[in-house]
Design a protein around this motif. Structure first.
Motif, PDB file in Angstrom:
ATOM      1  N   UNK A 109      42.532  35.459  37.814  1.00 44.55           N
ATOM      2  CA  UNK A 109      43.612  34.651  37.835  1.00 44.55           C
ATOM      3  C   UNK A 109      43.039  33.280  36.943  1.00 44.55           C
ATOM      4  N   UNK A 110      43.376  32.974  35.717  1.00 47.96           N
ATOM      5  CA  UNK A 110      42.629  32.035  34.956  1.00 47.96           C
ATOM      6  C   UNK A 110      42.987  30.758  35.476  1.00 47.96           C
ATOM      7  N   UNK A 111      43.983  30.643  36.164  1.00 45.96           N
ATOM      8  CA  UNK A 111      44.509  29.199  36.876  1.00 45.96           C
ATOM      9  C   UNK A 111      43.322  28.970  38.085  1.00 45.96           C
ATOM     10  N   UNK A 112      42.762  29.872  38.751  1.00 47.24           N
ATOM     11  CA  UNK A 112      42.003  29.716  39.990  1.00 47.24           C
ATOM     12  C   UNK A 112      40.580  30.083  39.720  1.00 47.24           C
ATOM     13  N   UNK A 113      40.437  31.033  38.905  1.00 51.40           N
ATOM     14  CA  UNK A 113      39.039  31.426  38.584  1.00 51.40           C
ATOM     15  C   UNK A 113      38.451  32.820  39.023  1.00 51.40           C
ATOM     16  N   UNK A 114      37.417  33.032  39.105  1.00 50.14           N
ATOM     17  CA  UNK A 114      36.841  34.444  39.287  1.00 50.14           C
ATOM     18  C   UNK A 114      36.955  34.743  40.996  1.00 50.14           C
ATOM     19  N   UNK A 115      37.108  33.777  41.512  1.00 48.66           N
ATOM     20  CA  UNK A 115      37.541  34.082  43.189  1.00 48.66           C
ATOM     21  C   UNK A 115      38.733  34.780  43.502  1.00 48.66           C
ATOM     22  N   UNK A 116      39.538  34.845  42.459  1.00 47.45           N
ATOM     23  CA  UNK A 116      40.926  35.654  42.498  1.00 47.45           C
ATOM     24  C   UNK A 116      40.802  36.732  41.491  1.00 47.45           C
ATOM     25  N   UNK A 117      40.174  37.881  41.705  1.00 48.85           N
ATOM     26  CA  UNK A 117      40.320  39.031  40.830  1.00 48.85           C
ATOM     27  C   UNK A 117      41.672  39.573  40.710  1.00 48.85           C
ATOM     28  N   UNK A 118      41.996  40.091  39.406  1.00 46.36           N
ATOM     29  CA  UNK A 118      43.140  40.622  39.100  1.00 46.36           C
ATOM     30  C   UNK A 118      42.777  41.669  38.055  1.00 46.36           C
TER      31      UNK A 118
END
Length: 413
Positions: A64-73
């Protein structure tokens, strides 16, 4: 091909390897201009212009671009977006951009460059008006939702199409969490304006409200009525004075018809509730509420017309099988079904308004109000309105009573 994220510096060279795109743009990569214009929430979006024309290239990121790599999608969401664009082009060709190319390995979708279109949300923040907006959105909703429902599609075909979208689990999970759950507890990524602490606390302990939100989540999870866009807000609509196109269907899946209807109505109501904060020196002209009214009426009329227009001699959806032989039953069925869609739309609209103020992904409508107290006042009014339409959705039988809940004054707390 191995996936890698494109940049403004590398996008032209990659697009040059795709003959159909090169033909649209004309010239060589040295003649092309590339701008990355993604809104920062999920994806990369490149607008590419050449001597002969332009394209919009959208690439999914593995997070998730808004959050970063800590939220994979998963990158597979680009596949479902391509699938939905193709289905929508068949169902409502005038209301979606043309799909030019898709690359599953690169999670890359390339569409026509919509120009001179602009994003509806930004236009509404500026106070612009579009005379055909409600009619175009009603057309898109009625055509895509009716024509993929059990009213119009034979059972086997409908079940096969549901199955085709079943893998879009991660995007549905975002909706489930961000819209129906997280606004109602102290989720780590929640945020809200200064001055709303009291109403936030009240909402988190409001059993009827939370129960209503969970009821809408239950509908979302267990009612595969039609193919949904799945994220139909004013940032997903591109407009000119004469045209409207719906973009970004990466959340597409089969769900309750009222979800798409409620999402766009909720965002029109957000725009109306933010307007006194954006333009405090001028009274509202009522245009936004009129658009919501016209959109619902246009959707209902067109949905009913599609139903009445089914040929009784041709197999259609199983829900039409009995009614097509009995005109009185048909009219009663239309009224009953539209009543259900309306109640669902109200509930989903309420959930959408609440999450845009208390959850993770806020909107420019409120964020653009410079005066902090005035912004909090507009958001407070919106939250109370949203609670009303969510909790009391069975009692609000038409859009007129809903609009009477909206006081034109935007009072700071």
């Amino acid at each position: 091909m191995t996936y890698y994220p494109l940049t403004e510096a590398t996008a032209a060279a990659h697009l040059a390897t795709i003959p159909v795109i090169g033909a649209v743009l004309g010239g060589t990569p040295a003649d092309w201009t590339v701008r990355e214009v993604g809104d920062g929430n999920l994806n990369l979006v490149f607008l590419v212009s050449g001597p002969e024309g332009g394209v919009a290239a959208k690439q999914a990121l593995p997070y998730v671009r808004l959050v970063g790599e800590s939220w994979p999608l998963p990158l597979s969401r680009a596949y479902y977006e391509r699938l939905a664009l193709a289905d929508q082009a068949r169902l409502a060709p005038d209301r979606v951009p043309a799909l030019l190319h898709h690359d599953d390995d690169m999670a890359l979708t390339i569409m026509e460059f919509l120009t001179p279109h602009r994003t509806l949300r930004g236009a509404l923040v500026e106070g612009l008006r579009y005379p055909h907006l409600a009619d175009h959105l009603a057309q898109f909703l009625a055509d895509t939702l009716f024509r993929t429902s059990d009213l119009a599609v034979p059972v086997a075909t409908k079940k096969a199409r549901i199955a085709a979208y079943l893998g879009n689990v991660a995007m549905c999970r975002i909706t489930e969490d961000l819209i129906f759950d997280e606004p109602y507890f102290d989720a780590p990524m929640n945020a809200h304006s200064v001055g709303l602490d009291d109403i936030v606390a009240a909402f988190r302990s409001d059993i009827p409200l939370r129960l209503a939100a969970q009821g809408m989540k239950a509908r979302f999870l267990a009612a595969p009525e039609a193919l949904l866009h799945g994220d139909l807000h004013t940032g997903s609509v591109m407009v000119t004075a004469h045209d409207s196109k719906v973009i970004d269907p990466e959340f597409a899946f089969y769900g309750p018809i009222g979800f798409d209807v409620g999402m766009i109505l909720g965002n029109l109501w957000i725009a109306a509730l933010a307007e006194p904060g954006l333009r405090p020196d001028g009274p509202s002209d009522g245009w936004l509420l009129a658009q919501a009214d016209r959109l619902w009426a246009g959707f209902a009329d067109r949905f009913a017309a599609h139903w009445r227009g089914l040929d009784p001699k041709i197999e259609s959806g199983s829900l039409h099988a009995l009614a097509r032989r009995d005109s009185a039953l048909l009219e009663a069925a239309i009224t009953t079904r539209l009543d259900q869609i309306w109640r669902d739309a109200l509930g989903f609209a309420g959930c959408e308004i609440i999450r845009r103020i208390l959850g993770l992904a806020h909107v420019a409508d409120f964020e653009s109000i410079a005066d902090v107290e005035r912004r909090a006042g507009c958001e407070r009014q919106a939250l109370l309105f949203a609670r009303d339409i969510l909790v009391r959705r069975d009692a609000l039988t038409d859009i007129g009573p809903v609009h009477r809940l909206l006081d034109p004054a935007c009072v700071a707390p």
